[in-house]
Design a protein around this motif. Structure first.
Motif, PDB file in Angstrom:
ATOM      1  N   MET A   1      23.507  88.941   7.968  1.00  0.00           N
ATOM      2  CA  MET A   1      22.219  88.509   8.523  1.00  0.00           C
ATOM      3  C   MET A   1      22.354  87.641   9.769  1.00  0.00           C
ATOM      4  O   MET A   1      21.469  87.626  10.622  1.00  0.00           O
ATOM      5  N   GLY A   2      23.439  86.883   9.845  1.00  0.00           N
ATOM      6  CA  GLY A   2      23.635  86.030  11.007  1.00  0.00           C
ATOM      7  C   GLY A   2      22.516  85.023  11.208  1.00  0.00           C
ATOM      8  O   GLY A   2      22.023  84.836  12.328  1.00  0.00           O
ATOM      9  N   THR A   3      22.126  84.353  10.139  1.00  0.00           N
ATOM     10  CA  THR A   3      21.045  83.370  10.252  1.00  0.00           C
ATOM     11  C   THR A   3      21.475  82.185  11.106  1.00  0.00           C
ATOM     12  O   THR A   3      22.666  81.945  11.325  1.00  0.00           O
ATOM     13  N   GLN A   4      20.505  81.437  11.579  1.00  0.00           N
ATOM     14  CA  GLN A   4      20.777  80.265  12.407  1.00  0.00           C
ATOM     15  C   GLN A   4      20.231  79.021  11.729  1.00  0.00           C
ATOM     16  O   GLN A   4      19.016  78.877  11.559  1.00  0.00           O
ATOM     17  N   ASN A   5      21.143  78.132  11.298  1.00  0.00           N
ATOM     18  CA  ASN A   5      20.777  76.844  10.714  1.00  0.00           C
ATOM     19  C   ASN A   5      19.814  76.982   9.529  1.00  0.00           C
ATOM     20  O   ASN A   5      18.866  76.212   9.397  1.00  0.00           O
ATOM     21  N   MET A   6      20.071  77.973   8.671  1.00  0.00           N
ATOM     22  CA  MET A   6      19.263  78.110   7.462  1.00  0.00           C
ATOM     23  C   MET A   6      19.438  76.856   6.605  1.00  0.00           C
ATOM     24  O   MET A   6      20.556  76.509   6.218  1.00  0.00           O
ATOM     25  N   PRO A   7      18.361  76.129   6.300  1.00  0.00           N
ATOM     26  CA  PRO A   7      18.494  74.941   5.459  1.00  0.00           C
ATOM     27  C   PRO A   7      18.949  75.317   4.043  1.00  0.00           C
ATOM     28  O   PRO A   7      18.361  76.181   3.401  1.00  0.00           O
ATOM     29  N   VAL A   8      20.035  74.688   3.612  1.00  0.00           N
ATOM     30  CA  VAL A   8      20.537  74.870   2.253  1.00  0.00           C
ATOM     31  C   VAL A   8      20.590  73.495   1.605  1.00  0.00           C
ATOM     32  O   VAL A   8      21.256  72.580   2.108  1.00  0.00           O
ATOM     33  N   TYR A   9      19.879  73.331   0.507  1.00  0.00           N
ATOM     34  CA  TYR A   9      19.792  72.046  -0.189  1.00  0.00           C
ATOM     35  C   TYR A   9      20.802  72.033  -1.323  1.00  0.00           C
ATOM     36  O   TYR A   9      20.748  72.868  -2.230  1.00  0.00           O
ATOM     37  N   ALA A  10      21.742  71.084  -1.267  1.00  0.00           N
ATOM     38  CA  ALA A  10      22.833  71.048  -2.244  1.00  0.00           C
ATOM     39  C   ALA A  10      23.216  69.610  -2.558  1.00  0.00           C
ATOM     40  O   ALA A  10      23.138  68.729  -1.695  1.00  0.00           O
ATOM     41  N   MET A  11      23.664  69.387  -3.787  1.00  0.00           N
ATOM     42  CA  MET A  11      24.148  68.078  -4.190  1.00  0.00           C
ATOM     43  C   MET A  11      25.459  67.757  -3.470  1.00  0.00           C
ATOM     44  O   MET A  11      26.085  68.632  -2.858  1.00  0.00           O
TER      45      MET A  11
END
Length: 243
Positions: free
Chosen positions: A59-69
């Motif tokens: 997909m080559g996303t750009q700065n997809m927010p990923v919420y992680a501990m």
């Protein structure tokens, strides 16, 4: 997925190996594209490996927010191929913490909370999702309820719906594995724990995260009918819940 039709925003909870099917089903259901972020629960194969599909080769996303501990963040940052996603900015990790809410917009907030699980690489969390009118608990993975330092019955009473771990129906489901190594609460154990709740409270409980061996996947099975007869529910594909 968590969807806000008013702002046309949507977020995934966990990136499964079948993320392409998740995204396709989501777009077909909401007519909204793309997603605005992904909340991860933990570092087990069914919950995060779909992140690879966000990378350069797909997909080559750009700065997809990923919420992680914090531990989950470190695991992704320090291990290939996940660290490439961070390095070339396919994803942008937003570190979250126990019981601290993430406000997504003026109508929605999401709060992670720690649960006991086989935390080989990361901690494990469930989430409380607060909408304008309803509050939902989401606990796809947890070890036996007795290992938790919180009372699941009290949590059920505080929310409008509780999506909880229903991985295995009972101990007879897998006879070639040591079930102590995968100590999810059996559905029969959960029903026994909740048996004295009023029907109104039982109706809040929806079993999710069924293993492919789980007879609850068949709505004609005697196990499925038993769950429903006792006042509980089983999640359905593309089910919509208004918040």
């Amino acid at each position: 997925a968590l969807v806000d039709p008013k702002s046309k925003e949507q977020w995934l909870f966990d990136a499964t190996p079948d993320i392409k099917f998740q995204l396709q089903a989501l777009e077909n259901t909401t007519n909204i594209n793309p997603i605005n972020g992904i909340f991860l629960t933990h570092a087990h194969i069914g919950h995060y490996v779909g992140l690879l599909q966000l990378g350069r080769e797909v997909m080559g996303t750009q700065n997809m927010p990923v919420y992680a501990m914090e531990k989950m963040h470190k695991f992704l940052k320090n291990n290939a191929p996940w660290n490439q996603l961070i390095r070339i900015k396919n994803i942008n990790i937003n570190t979250i913490s126990n019981n601290n809410s993430v406000k997504l917009n003026e109508r929605i907030k999401v709060t992670p909370f720690l649960v006991p699980h086989r935390d080989e690489y990361s901690e494990t969390v469930g989430y409380i999702i607060d909408g304008p009118n309803k509050k939902i608990a989401f606990i796809p993975d947890i070890d036996k309820w007795g290992k938790w330092n919180k009372d699941i019955i009290s949590l059920v009473k505080k929310v409008d719906l509780a999506f909880i771990d229903g991985t295995f129906y009972d101990s007879n489901e897998i006879n070639n594995r040591d079930m102590s190594e995968i100590p999810h609460p059996f559905v029969v154990e959960s029903m026994e724990l909740f048996k004295d709740l009023p029907l109104k409270e039982k109706a809040k409980i929806i079993f999710i995260h069924m293993n492919h061996t789980n007879p609850l996947l068949n709505s004609e099975s005697k196990q499925y009918k038993r769950v429903v007869e006792k006042g509980f529910k089983v999640a359905e594909f593309r089910q919509k819940i208004g918040l």
